[in-house]
Design a protein around this motif. Structure first.
Motif, PDB file in Angstrom:
ATOM      1  N   ASN A 201       0.967  -1.603   0.141  1.00  0.00           N
ATOM      2  CA  ASN A 201      -0.380  -0.134   0.645  1.00  0.00           C
ATOM      3  C   ASN A 201       0.783   1.459   0.249  1.00  0.00           C
ATOM      4  O   ASN A 201       0.753   2.213  -0.699  1.00  0.00           O
ATOM      5  N   ALA A 202       2.306   1.121   0.603  1.00  0.00           N
ATOM      6  CA  ALA A 202       3.037   2.242   0.333  1.00  0.00           C
ATOM      7  C   ALA A 202       3.686   2.250  -0.884  1.00  0.00           C
ATOM      8  O   ALA A 202       4.888   3.578  -0.765  1.00  0.00           O
ATOM      9  N   TRP A 203       3.532   2.111  -2.213  1.00  0.00           N
ATOM     10  CA  TRP A 203       4.777   1.409  -3.580  1.00  0.00           C
ATOM     11  C   TRP A 203       4.150   3.045  -4.055  1.00  0.00           C
ATOM     12  O   TRP A 203       3.572   3.790  -3.643  1.00  0.00           O
TER      13      TRP A 203
ATOM     14  N   GLU B 247       9.102  -5.676  -1.288  1.00  0.00           N
ATOM     15  CA  GLU B 247       8.020  -6.017  -0.994  1.00  0.00           C
ATOM     16  C   GLU B 247       7.948  -6.829   0.456  1.00  0.00           C
ATOM     17  O   GLU B 247       8.580  -7.555   0.266  1.00  0.00           O
TER      18      GLU B 247
ATOM     19  N   GLU C 101       3.544  -6.395   6.529  1.00  0.00           N
ATOM     20  CA  GLU C 101       3.502  -5.006   7.140  1.00  0.00           C
ATOM     21  C   GLU C 101       3.713  -5.854   8.533  1.00  0.00           C
ATOM     22  O   GLU C 101       3.937  -4.543   9.396  1.00  0.00           O
TER      23      GLU C 101
END
Length: 251
Positions: A54-56, A67, A70
């Motif tokens: 989600n932070a890409w 990657e 979390e």
């Protein structure tokens, strides 16, 4: 996706979160999209970027990338509230400049031990246009995680040098620098009255509890203090440095 704490890359990242590990492997870890974006913007030599899905960000595509889950992001985070993005960079010790030809003002720090103070001083120096900060013996590691958070990327823009001040100060003076020290002694002048005969100058700040070591204080060309009208006993060293740097920048 890297999901295991036993993964060799993750083990390495944990090691370089310690001073011993950073020195051994010659690298350090930054955390958060803001710092990573700044490193990219300033073309810093990023070795690897690690991010949760989600932070890409598209700007990461030009770099080696892994990657992470979390769970691993929280494991790597030094705050307990991971922002999901990390990057590794090589340790970058600025080379000693040619003091004879250098004209820039210098900030010298003697045994600053609190990470927040060091980071704040460096960030303030950056904000006020200073470019050279010299870390004397006993100063906290520049790449300490709390120092990195406090600096907010200012170390990317400054020349930060580690040196033995007892050896360096005479070299600076021989190269035309006048060195002032912050201290309360009989010769100290109020900061607004501090002047330098030469255009080349530096100012030195000392340890939170003990101030500047007496051997270094004796080497200084001048001493100064910040006049206080209230009842507090003293300024925090980061605040004192900020006031001094701002005042000298005006003079």
């Amino acid at each position: 996706m890297l999901t295991s704490k036993q993964n060799q890359q993750i083990k390495l990242l944990k090691k370089i979160q310690t001073k011993k590990g950073r020195q051994r492997f010659g690298a350090y870890l930054i955390e958060g999209p803001h710092l990573v974006a700044m490193a990219i913007q300033l073309s810093m030599p990023i070795q690897m970027i690690y991010s949760i899905p989600n932070a890409w960000d598209d700007s990461y595509a030009s770099y080696d990338y892994e990657e992470i889950s979390e769970e691993i992001a929280h494991y790597l985070s030094d705050t307990g509230h991971s922002q999901g993005v990390f990057a590794t960079l090589p340790l970058n010790e600025a080379p000693l400049p040619n003091w004879q030809s250098l004209e820039e003002p210098l900030i010298l720090l003697d045994a600053i031990q609190d990470p927040g103070n060091l980071g704040t001083i460096i960030r303030t120096a950056d904000a006020l246009g200073y470019r050279y900060v010299i870390l004397g013996k006993g100063t906290v590691d520049l790449y300490n995680d709390k120092v990195l958070r406090s600096m907010q990327g200012s170390h990317f823009r400054l020349q930060i040098i580690s040196a033995d001040l007892t050896q360096l100060i005479p070299e600076l003076q021989q190269s035309g620098y006048q060195i002032a020290a912050t201290a309360l002694d009989s010769q100290a002048v109020p900061l607004p009255e501090l002047t330098f005969k030469q255009s080349k100058w530096g100012v030195m700040f000392g340890n939170e509890g003990n101030g500047i070591h007496s051997s270094l204080l004796n080497m200084a060309d001048k001493t100064c203090y910040i006049p206080m009208s209230g009842d507090a006993e003293s300024f925090n060293v980061a605040i004192a440095a900020a006031i001094t740097m701002y005042q000298l920048g005006l003079s």
